[in-house]
Design a protein around this motif. Structure first.
Motif, PDB file in Angstrom:
ATOM      1  N   ALA A 154       4.223  -4.031   2.835  1.00  0.00           N
ATOM      2  CA  ALA A 154       3.291  -3.797   3.941  1.00  0.00           C
ATOM      3  C   ALA A 154       1.998  -3.179   3.453  1.00  0.00           C
ATOM      4  O   ALA A 154       2.008  -2.219   2.673  1.00  0.00           O
ATOM      5  N   MET A 155       0.896  -3.733   3.926  1.00  0.00           N
ATOM      6  CA  MET A 155      -0.405  -3.105   3.743  1.00  0.00           C
ATOM      7  C   MET A 155      -0.656  -2.226   4.965  1.00  0.00           C
ATOM      8  O   MET A 155      -0.670  -2.719   6.099  1.00  0.00           O
ATOM      9  N   VAL A 156      -0.833  -0.932   4.751  1.00  0.00           N
ATOM     10  CA  VAL A 156      -1.101   0.005   5.842  1.00  0.00           C
ATOM     11  C   VAL A 156      -2.603   0.147   5.977  1.00  0.00           C
ATOM     12  O   VAL A 156      -3.295   0.568   5.047  1.00  0.00           O
ATOM     13  N   ASN A 157      -3.110  -0.202   7.159  1.00  0.00           N
ATOM     14  CA  ASN A 157      -4.547  -0.318   7.380  1.00  0.00           C
ATOM     15  C   ASN A 157      -4.903   0.411   8.679  1.00  0.00           C
ATOM     16  O   ASN A 157      -4.408   0.057   9.748  1.00  0.00           O
ATOM     17  N   LYS A 158      -5.792   1.383   8.603  1.00  0.00           N
ATOM     18  CA  LYS A 158      -6.171   2.154   9.785  1.00  0.00           C
ATOM     19  C   LYS A 158      -6.876   1.308  10.838  1.00  0.00           C
ATOM     20  O   LYS A 158      -6.999   1.726  12.000  1.00  0.00           O
ATOM     21  N   VAL A 178       1.257  -0.414   0.544  1.00  0.00           N
ATOM     22  CA  VAL A 178      -0.046  -0.420  -0.108  1.00  0.00           C
ATOM     23  C   VAL A 178      -1.057   0.066   0.921  1.00  0.00           C
ATOM     24  O   VAL A 178      -1.215  -0.546   1.980  1.00  0.00           O
ATOM     25  N   TYR A 179      -1.742   1.163   0.647  1.00  0.00           N
ATOM     26  CA  TYR A 179      -2.759   1.679   1.563  1.00  0.00           C
ATOM     27  C   TYR A 179      -4.099   1.013   1.266  1.00  0.00           C
ATOM     28  O   TYR A 179      -4.612   1.080   0.145  1.00  0.00           O
ATOM     29  N   HIS A 180      -4.639   0.345   2.280  1.00  0.00           N
ATOM     30  CA  HIS A 180      -5.920  -0.339   2.095  1.00  0.00           C
ATOM     31  C   HIS A 180      -6.547  -0.566   3.460  1.00  0.00           C
ATOM     32  O   HIS A 180      -5.970  -1.235   4.318  1.00  0.00           O
ATOM     33  N   ASP A 181      -7.729   0.011   3.661  1.00  0.00           N
ATOM     34  CA  ASP A 181      -8.416  -0.104   4.949  1.00  0.00           C
ATOM     35  C   ASP A 181      -9.501  -1.176   4.870  1.00  0.00           C
ATOM     36  O   ASP A 181     -10.419  -1.088   4.047  1.00  0.00           O
TER      37      ASP A 181
END
Length: 455
Positions: A154-158, A178-181
């Motif tokens: 999962a890409m966590v995107n604000k 994976v943190y990516h905004d």
């Protein structure tokens, strides 16, 4: 999805996709939520690790699609449930494939194990204080993929809106994070052609009743319909998707969902595509209920909505009422989608209206009402399922009509310059008979009268 007793691995996109092995079956979330950072990393990993025989499944995706490039042939083979522009050429050339399937049944192929998944690649909102993330704009068959895949990346995107409904997943169900905004993909409707506006006017005036529940897709015709509904009252939304055209009607109170038979007070959908204003509107909005496609598109659910009005488009219609929607001749163009789900559900609804709309001609001037469908084209909606066909020249009602009556009605709403040819071809096929001696019945009437309505 309830919490699990594990902690996800947090890392880069390149690290996360290392779990993908040769022969894996991979699901990719689509539409506005397409996780392009992860799919790019997947394509690079496939080439560097010399993977073989991976299968990639998804609905329509946005952005670049590197895993269908020629240098990924033999590594990844994509099988789309609905084609976007980014995989159309590869599919038509045989480097990718197409799975004809009702949108309502896409979750079932995962849940029943028809397509067992090894990896699901998705994009989610940051977890709330309870640890729950949201699938945001794309629940559709993504929820089923998460429930059945062995590994979830999962890409966590604000920027993913937190939507209510079936798309809630606890972060402990994610194996790799994976943190990516980055902004979601947006779509902005263009001004419709005169034919689209005329079709919208006809549908809004004659076929949408006060208190109706609507299903509308994306595109110029749905937007043209919505633009003409400002004087209507108490409309509801139960749709596979909606876009920006709904927002002014919600703000004015025209769409209030107060007369719906199911999910009263709720605006129900399974995915969203639109502008940032649309994503801001659905963010943490309890009126918007994002549901699994096995619910939104289930004809048995749809038919329970009184005055269910389903508005869909198509590519061509022959003189007997056969409808082509997913292909242009032998070339696959889009997909089955939810068209028949909603046409059948609306047909069974009390006061329901199943509508197919199309301009009378293509951009190149070819008639879209044709004597026979193009060679190799696929019939998505059978002649027995068709009720209303709408062009800018009128409304033809086909349900319960004979082949002769259908041909007469469809010729009446074709482009005037195409009618002589269509009539001659219908004569050759014996579709007109004695009906050819009289003019096609075109009357100024309400939708309650099952005869063609003149524009």
């Amino acid at each position: 999805m309830a919490p699990k007793n594990k902690t996800p691995k947090v890392g880069t996109a390149e690290e996360a996709v290392q779990c993908i092995k040769s022969g894996d079956r991979i699901f990719v979330q689509g539409m506005a939520a397409t996780p392009s950072l992860l799919t790019s990393a997947m394509a690079t990993h496939g080439k560097e690790a010399r993977l073989e025989g991976c299968e990639v499944y998804h609905l329509h995706t946005e952005g670049e699609c590197p895993y269908v490039a020629e240098d990924c042939e033999g590594i990844f083979h994509t099988k789309s449930f609905f084609l976007g522009a980014n995989v159309r050429k590869a599919t038509q050339e045989g480097r990718a494939d197409y799975v004809p399937i009702f949108l309502s049944e896409t979750p079932l192929v995962f849940r029943k194990g028809v397509i067992p998944l090894d990896v699901a690649i998705v994009q989610v909102s940051p977890p709330d204080k309870h640890g729950f993330c949201s699938l945001g704009t794309s629940v559709d068959c993504t929820r089923a993929a998460l429930q059945t895949a062995r590994t979830v990346i999962a890409m966590v995107n604000k920027n993913v809106p937190r939507t209510h409904g079936d798309g809630i997943i606890h972060y402990t169900n994610l194996d790799h994070i994976v943190y990516h905004d980055t902004p979601l993909y947006t779509s902005h409707s263009k001004p419709g052609a005169a034919s689209d506006v005329a079709i919208g006017n006809l549908i809004a005036e004659h076929l949408v009743a006060d208190g109706a529940t609507l299903q509308l897709g994306i595109g110029n015709i749905p937007n043209a319909v919505l633009a003409q509904l400002k004087g209507h009252k108490n409309l509801g939304i139960h749709s596979e998707m909606f876009s920006d055209g709904v927002l002014p009607l919600v703000e004015s109170g025209v769409v209030n969902n107060s007369q719906k038979s199911l999910d009263r007070g709720k605006l129900v959908s399974t995915f969203l595509v639109g502008s940032q204003a649309l994503y801001d509107f659905v963010d943490d909005n309890p009126v918007v209920d994002m549901r699994d496609a096995a619910y939104t598109n289930d004809p048995h659910v749809i038919k329970q909505q009184q005055k269910m009005t389903a508005i869909n488009s198509c590519i061509e219609v022959d003189l007997t009422g056969q409808v082509v929607s997913d292909s242009i001749g032998t070339r696959i163009y889009s997909g089955v989608g939810g068209q028949l789900d909603f046409l059948r559900g609306a047909a069974l609804s009390e006061g329901g209206r199943p509508i197919l709309a199309l301009p009378s001609r293509t951009n190149k001037g070819r008639s879209r009402i044709v004597p026979t469908i193009a060679e190799g084209a696929g019939v998505v909606t059978t002649r027995a399922h068709v009720n209303y066909i709408v062009t800018e020249f009128g409304i033809a009602y086909l349900h319960g009509r004979s082949l002769s009556e259908r041909a007469t009605a469809l010729i009446a709403v074709a482009h005037p310059e195409d009618r002589p040819h269509l009539e001659a071809e219908a004569q050759k096929r014996g579709l007109l008979g004695k009906l050819s001696r009289r003019k096609a019945p075109v009357v100024a009437a309400t939708a309650a009268v099952p005869e063609p309505i003149a524009a």
